[in-house]
Scaffold this active site. Sequence first.
Site, PDB file in Angstrom:
ATOM      1  N   ASP A  58       0.818  -1.222   0.000  1.00 30.95           N
ATOM      2  CA  ASP A  58       0.000   0.000   0.000  1.00 30.95           C
ATOM      3  C   ASP A  58       0.851   1.272   0.000  1.00 30.95           C
ATOM      4  OD1 ASP A  58      -2.278  -1.657   0.231  1.00 30.95           O
ATOM      5  OD2 ASP A  58      -1.939  -1.783   2.382  1.00 30.95           O
ATOM      6  N   LYS A 114       2.096   2.068  -5.117  1.00 27.10           N
ATOM      7  CA  LYS A 114       2.793   1.570  -6.314  1.00 27.10           C
ATOM      8  C   LYS A 114       1.945   1.772  -7.570  1.00 27.10           C
ATOM      9  CE  LYS A 114       3.209  -2.494  -4.508  1.00 27.10           C
ATOM     10  NZ  LYS A 114       2.737  -2.175  -3.166  1.00 27.10           N
ATOM     11  N   GLY A 155      -3.969  -4.632  -4.443  1.00 28.96           N
ATOM     12  CA  GLY A 155      -5.001  -3.673  -4.818  1.00 28.96           C
ATOM     13  C   GLY A 155      -4.299  -2.411  -5.276  1.00 28.96           C
ATOM     14  N   HIS A 156      -4.175  -2.249  -6.585  1.00 31.32           N
ATOM     15  CA  HIS A 156      -3.449  -1.085  -7.114  1.00 31.32           C
ATOM     16  C   HIS A 156      -4.441  -0.031  -7.595  1.00 31.32           C
ATOM     17  CE1 HIS A 156       0.196  -3.905  -7.837  1.00 31.32           C
ATOM     18  NE2 HIS A 156       0.055  -3.546  -6.580  1.00 31.32           N
ATOM     19  N   GLN A 216       2.386  -5.993  -3.311  1.00 26.79           N
ATOM     20  CA  GLN A 216       2.674  -5.990  -1.871  1.00 26.79           C
ATOM     21  C   GLN A 216       3.952  -5.193  -1.575  1.00 26.79           C
ATOM     22  OE1 GLN A 216       1.751  -9.391  -3.202  1.00 26.79           O
ATOM     23  NE2 GLN A 216      -0.285  -8.623  -2.804  1.00 26.79           N
TER      24      GLN A 216
HETATM   25  P1  IMP Z   1      -2.360 -12.740   1.952  1.00 25.60           P
HETATM   26  O1  IMP Z   1      -1.366 -12.256   0.970  1.00 25.60           O
HETATM   27  O2  IMP Z   1      -3.779 -12.513   1.539  1.00 25.60           O
HETATM   28  O3  IMP Z   1      -2.088 -14.157   2.363  1.00 25.60           O
HETATM   29  O4  IMP Z   1      -2.209 -11.864   3.300  1.00 25.60           O
HETATM   30  C1  IMP Z   1      -1.055 -11.956   4.126  1.00 25.60           C
HETATM   31  C2  IMP Z   1      -0.717 -10.614   4.730  1.00 25.60           C
HETATM   32  O5  IMP Z   1      -0.285  -9.728   3.708  1.00 25.60           O
HETATM   33  C3  IMP Z   1      -1.895  -9.918   5.411  1.00 25.60           C
HETATM   34  O6  IMP Z   1      -1.404  -9.156   6.491  1.00 25.60           O
HETATM   35  C4  IMP Z   1      -2.421  -8.984   4.343  1.00 25.60           C
HETATM   36  O7  IMP Z   1      -3.118  -7.895   4.870  1.00 25.60           O
HETATM   37  C5  IMP Z   1      -1.111  -8.560   3.690  1.00 25.60           C
HETATM   38  N1  IMP Z   1      -1.265  -8.179   2.282  1.00 25.60           N
HETATM   39  C6  IMP Z   1      -1.409  -8.989   1.217  1.00 25.60           C
HETATM   40  N2  IMP Z   1      -1.496  -8.266   0.100  1.00 25.60           N
HETATM   41  C7  IMP Z   1      -1.388  -6.981   0.436  1.00 25.60           C
HETATM   42  C8  IMP Z   1      -1.357  -5.760  -0.306  1.00 25.60           C
HETATM   43  O8  IMP Z   1      -1.453  -5.721  -1.537  1.00 25.60           O
HETATM   44  N3  IMP Z   1      -1.211  -4.629   0.426  1.00 25.60           N
HETATM   45  C9  IMP Z   1      -1.060  -4.643   1.769  1.00 25.60           C
HETATM   46  N4  IMP Z   1      -1.071  -5.747   2.494  1.00 25.60           N
HETATM   47  C10 IMP Z   1      -1.227  -6.921   1.839  1.00 25.60           C
END
Ligand code: IMP
Length: 424
Positions: free
Chosen positions: A13, A16, A40-41, A224
């Site tokens: 977040d 990007k 989520g871009h 991420q």
């Molecule tokens: P997962 O990737 O859904 O398995 O989530 C694992 C961890 O990564 C959690 O804390 C999510 O909130 C975080 N996370 C996954 N994708 C994103 C992203 O695009 N932005 C921010 N946090 C993320």
Amino acid sequence: MPNRVVVGTQWGDEGKGKIVDLLTGEADIVARYSGGANAGHTVVIDDQKFVLHLVPTGILHKDKICVIGNGVVIDLEHLFFELKQLEKRKIKFEGRFLISPNAHLVMPYHLAIEKLEEEARGKGRIGSTGRGIGPAYRDKIARQGIRVIDLLDPQLFKQRVEWNLKNYDNLLRRLSRTEKNALKKKSMDLLKFRRKVEPLLTDVGFYLDRSIRKGKKVLFEGAQGALLDIDFGTYPYCTSSNTTIGGVCTGLGISPFLIDEIIGVTKAYTTRVGNGPFPTEEKAGVCETLRERGCEFGATTGRPRRCGWLDFVMLRYTFRINGISKIALTKLDVLDDFDKIRVGVGYKYKGKLITEFTPDLHTLENCIPIYEELSGWQKSTKGVTDFKHLPDKAKRYLDHIAKKLKTPISIVSTGNKRDQTIRL
Ligand code: IMP
């Protein structure tokens, strides 16, 4: 333009989406190398907001080729829904959207399994985005995943689904028979995407290598952030892929020598969604101000983000791992009203001073951050496009960041629109 990688240097977040969108103008191809629909871009173009999860942000530029590499895990329902939504907004993808046949699928049972596992973890839950990412990568590593190419062999595809569901029988026993049958049907039904997917399949590594050698410019779009990396993040409170620089090569099948520049996207403060340590987190007033001003709610889940100050211990670590060559600093304007701005420079734990990142969760969760305090500028920087027009104290803040991280700042974002940007 050099062949550039855009990586997040915090917990995701960082903004990007906007930076990738900005740099896409200078590229021919945009390639996504890791993660899935957990990303989520957000991109704002002429007051129109786009939130992309799986499709590379480059799709919003009508002449650019977009690539999804083998390192990405694909939820087909989600992917085609996203493409349909884009088409409704007159964004066409035919002839300019490619997928690696080796990319693994996020299956409907992955989402169900993740939900059950998160529930079972109770207080220790990861706080995942619920997009089935962890179970999909687990199956990949356990060599029982289903790849996009497997759609072309329906018999094999069905066998794999049967086998995997049997394998997860113990976990899925908490579901009713009807729910389990529905899950199986939904999984088998993915074969309906076969015809749509087939024309998109491309040997992505070969394609990128050829294109670069012919002089085409590639932008490698990260998802991420570095602190969510499966190897270097705050494990186990992280995602399940390599979000850091190594993920570019393994997630696309290209040589590291094809990369010229690594842009580290860094937010002017820090946020995190989901659980896990966050030493410079603020609980009340400062957190709420940052959240409100920065609209800090998850683009994928809508969850309020945890907010706090910049943390140089974390940043020096992620800059080193990624070899960041330039900084894209985002959301500077969110700090406009603060009279004092803090930056984390170390931690105190059990009487000891810590200035380097430690993978020890207990330390990260219980340490006390040590701060330096800088004066805020208390003037609006919203939409400023020329460095000269920034308040002196804002310039000083940027200078401080560049010095601490021994890396030049090349982009400063002062708002969510394309043109609310300073290029240096
Ligand atoms: P997962 O990737 O859904 O398995 O989530 C694992 C961890 O990564 C959690 O804390 C999510 O909130 C975080 N996370 C996954 N994708 C994103 C992203 O695009 N932005 C921010 N946090 C993320």
